[in-house]
Design a protein around this motif. Structure first.
Motif, PDB file in Angstrom:
ATOM      1  N   LEU A  47     -57.489  34.069  35.365  1.00 30.73           N
ATOM      2  CA  LEU A  47     -56.765  33.133  36.235  1.00 30.73           C
ATOM      3  C   LEU A  47     -56.682  33.665  37.667  1.00 30.73           C
ATOM      4  O   LEU A  47     -56.842  32.920  38.628  1.00 30.73           O
ATOM      5  CB  LEU A  47     -55.355  32.880  35.701  1.00 30.73           C
ATOM      6  CG  LEU A  47     -55.224  31.925  34.534  1.00 30.73           C
ATOM      7  CD1 LEU A  47     -53.763  31.832  34.091  1.00 30.73           C
ATOM      8  CD2 LEU A  47     -55.748  30.551  34.876  1.00 30.73           C
ATOM      9  N   THR A  48     -56.434  34.961  37.807  1.00 27.60           N
ATOM     10  CA  THR A  48     -56.321  35.567  39.132  1.00 27.60           C
ATOM     11  C   THR A  48     -57.632  35.456  39.904  1.00 27.60           C
ATOM     12  O   THR A  48     -57.633  35.199  41.107  1.00 27.60           O
ATOM     13  CB  THR A  48     -55.908  37.046  39.004  1.00 27.60           C
ATOM     14  OG1 THR A  48     -54.656  37.101  38.332  1.00 27.60           O
ATOM     15  CG2 THR A  48     -55.759  37.707  40.353  1.00 27.60           C
ATOM     16  N   LEU A  53     -53.903  32.170  44.735  1.00 22.15           N
ATOM     17  CA  LEU A  53     -52.444  32.192  44.811  1.00 22.15           C
ATOM     18  C   LEU A  53     -51.856  33.356  44.014  1.00 22.15           C
ATOM     19  O   LEU A  53     -50.838  33.938  44.396  1.00 22.15           O
ATOM     20  CB  LEU A  53     -51.877  30.861  44.285  1.00 22.15           C
ATOM     21  CG  LEU A  53     -50.368  30.754  44.134  1.00 22.15           C
ATOM     22  CD1 LEU A  53     -49.724  30.708  45.515  1.00 22.15           C
ATOM     23  CD2 LEU A  53     -50.002  29.525  43.340  1.00 22.15           C
ATOM     24  N   LEU A  54     -52.525  33.743  42.929  1.00 20.10           N
ATOM     25  CA  LEU A  54     -52.018  34.808  42.069  1.00 20.10           C
ATOM     26  C   LEU A  54     -52.333  36.206  42.594  1.00 20.10           C
ATOM     27  O   LEU A  54     -51.872  37.192  42.026  1.00 20.10           O
ATOM     28  CB  LEU A  54     -52.591  34.650  40.654  1.00 20.10           C
ATOM     29  CG  LEU A  54     -52.207  33.359  39.941  1.00 20.10           C
ATOM     30  CD1 LEU A  54     -52.961  33.243  38.629  1.00 20.10           C
ATOM     31  CD2 LEU A  54     -50.706  33.307  39.702  1.00 20.10           C
ATOM     32  N   ASP A  63     -37.958  28.367  39.607  1.00 19.56           N
ATOM     33  CA  ASP A  63     -38.001  27.219  38.702  1.00 19.56           C
ATOM     34  C   ASP A  63     -39.327  26.462  38.791  1.00 19.56           C
ATOM     35  O   ASP A  63     -39.638  25.641  37.934  1.00 19.56           O
ATOM     36  CB  ASP A  63     -36.827  26.272  38.944  1.00 19.56           C
ATOM     37  CG  ASP A  63     -36.825  25.672  40.350  1.00 19.56           C
ATOM     38  OD1 ASP A  63     -37.258  26.359  41.292  1.00 19.56           O
ATOM     39  OD2 ASP A  63     -36.371  24.519  40.488  1.00 19.56           O
ATOM     40  N   LYS A  64     -40.145  26.760  39.792  1.00 11.02           N
ATOM     41  CA  LYS A  64     -41.452  26.109  39.946  1.00 11.02           C
ATOM     42  C   LYS A  64     -42.594  26.948  39.384  1.00 11.02           C
ATOM     43  O   LYS A  64     -43.684  26.443  39.151  1.00 11.02           O
ATOM     44  CB  LYS A  64     -41.740  25.825  41.428  1.00 11.02           C
ATOM     45  CG  LYS A  64     -40.734  24.922  42.093  1.00 11.02           C
ATOM     46  CD  LYS A  64     -40.817  23.542  41.525  1.00 11.02           C
ATOM     47  CE  LYS A  64     -39.840  22.616  42.248  1.00 11.02           C
ATOM     48  NZ  LYS A  64     -39.691  21.357  41.568  1.00 11.02           N
ATOM     49  N   ILE A  65     -42.357  28.232  39.168  1.00 14.24           N
ATOM     50  CA  ILE A  65     -43.438  29.126  38.753  1.00 14.24           C
ATOM     51  C   ILE A  65     -43.994  28.754  37.382  1.00 14.24           C
ATOM     52  O   ILE A  65     -45.208  28.764  37.178  1.00 14.24           O
ATOM     53  CB  ILE A  65     -42.967  30.593  38.806  1.00 14.24           C
ATOM     54  CG1 ILE A  65     -42.749  30.985  40.274  1.00 14.24           C
ATOM     55  CG2 ILE A  65     -43.969  31.521  38.146  1.00 14.24           C
ATOM     56  CD1 ILE A  65     -42.179  32.360  40.478  1.00 14.24           C
ATOM     57  N   ASP A  66     -43.131  28.390  36.423  1.00 13.77           N
ATOM     58  CA  ASP A  66     -43.617  28.019  35.088  1.00 13.77           C
ATOM     59  C   ASP A  66     -44.576  26.839  35.144  1.00 13.77           C
ATOM     60  O   ASP A  66     -45.647  26.871  34.542  1.00 13.77           O
ATOM     61  CB  ASP A  66     -42.453  27.682  34.154  1.00 13.77           C
ATOM     62  CG  ASP A  66     -41.751  28.912  33.629  1.00 13.77           C
ATOM     63  OD1 ASP A  66     -42.291  30.017  33.760  1.00 13.77           O
ATOM     64  OD2 ASP A  66     -40.647  28.761  33.071  1.00 13.77           O
ATOM     65  N   ILE A  67     -44.198  25.801  35.877  1.00  9.51           N
ATOM     66  CA  ILE A  67     -45.054  24.607  35.949  1.00  9.51           C
ATOM     67  C   ILE A  67     -46.358  24.903  36.674  1.00  9.51           C
ATOM     68  O   ILE A  67     -47.418  24.395  36.307  1.00  9.51           O
ATOM     69  CB  ILE A  67     -44.299  23.401  36.572  1.00  9.51           C
ATOM     70  CG1 ILE A  67     -45.088  22.104  36.373  1.00  9.51           C
ATOM     71  CG2 ILE A  67     -44.026  23.613  38.041  1.00  9.51           C
ATOM     72  CD1 ILE A  67     -45.096  21.597  34.974  1.00  9.51           C
ATOM     73  N   ILE A  68     -46.320  25.766  37.677  1.00  2.89           N
ATOM     74  CA  ILE A  68     -47.544  26.135  38.393  1.00  2.89           C
ATOM     75  C   ILE A  68     -48.458  26.942  37.473  1.00  2.89           C
ATOM     76  O   ILE A  68     -49.667  26.703  37.409  1.00  2.89           O
ATOM     77  CB  ILE A  68     -47.209  26.895  39.688  1.00  2.89           C
ATOM     78  CG1 ILE A  68     -46.560  25.935  40.689  1.00  2.89           C
ATOM     79  CG2 ILE A  68     -48.449  27.557  40.278  1.00  2.89           C
ATOM     80  CD1 ILE A  68     -45.980  26.601  41.905  1.00  2.89           C
TER      81      ILE A  68
END
Length: 135
Positions: A47-48, A53-54, A63-68
């Motif tokens: 993924l990285t 982004l990673l 709270d947005k990190i899980d969905i991303i």
């Protein structure tokens, strides 16, 4: 989640048994948890390499990190399917399918959870060569 011996044992963070506490069953547990951790590290590496982004620290709200992260996994799988390199893992024939929720300890104490996982890896879902693994 799995950590190495330097991390504390918690109900949401499994770690291997220390080397001075090893029995054959605990050695098998350590091997299996190590394999799982390596698989996660490899998946995150893929993924990285695909999503820049990673590769840097983020200022995103937690709270947005899980969905991303979930979105990146979906996109990654879509790309692999499109490229023709996606595969669905096969469950080996020797592993019996069964629900183990009833076997989990009710108190969720980390040591009891680790013991339950150790028993599961050794008794119900062994892999053929796990008993000859040397740590």
């Amino acid at each position: 989640m799995s950590g190495d011996e330097a991390f504390p044992l918690k109900s949401n963070l499994m770690k291997p048994y220390s080397r001075n506490q090893l029995t054959n069953e605990r050695r098998m547990f350590n091997y299996r948890i190590s394999r799982g951790r390596k698989s996660v590290e490899c998946a995150f590496g893929m993924l990285t390499s695909k999503f820049a982004l990673l590769q840097t620290p983020t200022s995103l709200r937690t709270d947005k990190i899980d969905i991303i992260a979930q979105s990146m996994c979906v996109l990654h799988n879509f790309i692999r399917m499109h490229d023709g390199v996606f595969s669905i893992p096969k469950v080996p024939n020797h592993i019996q399918q069964r629900h183990y929720e009833a076997d989990l300890p009710r108190d969720n104490k980390p040591k009891n959870l680790r013991t339950c996982l150790c028993k599961y890896f050794c008794d119900f879902a062994p892999i053929p060569h796990q008993d000859v693994y040397n740590v």
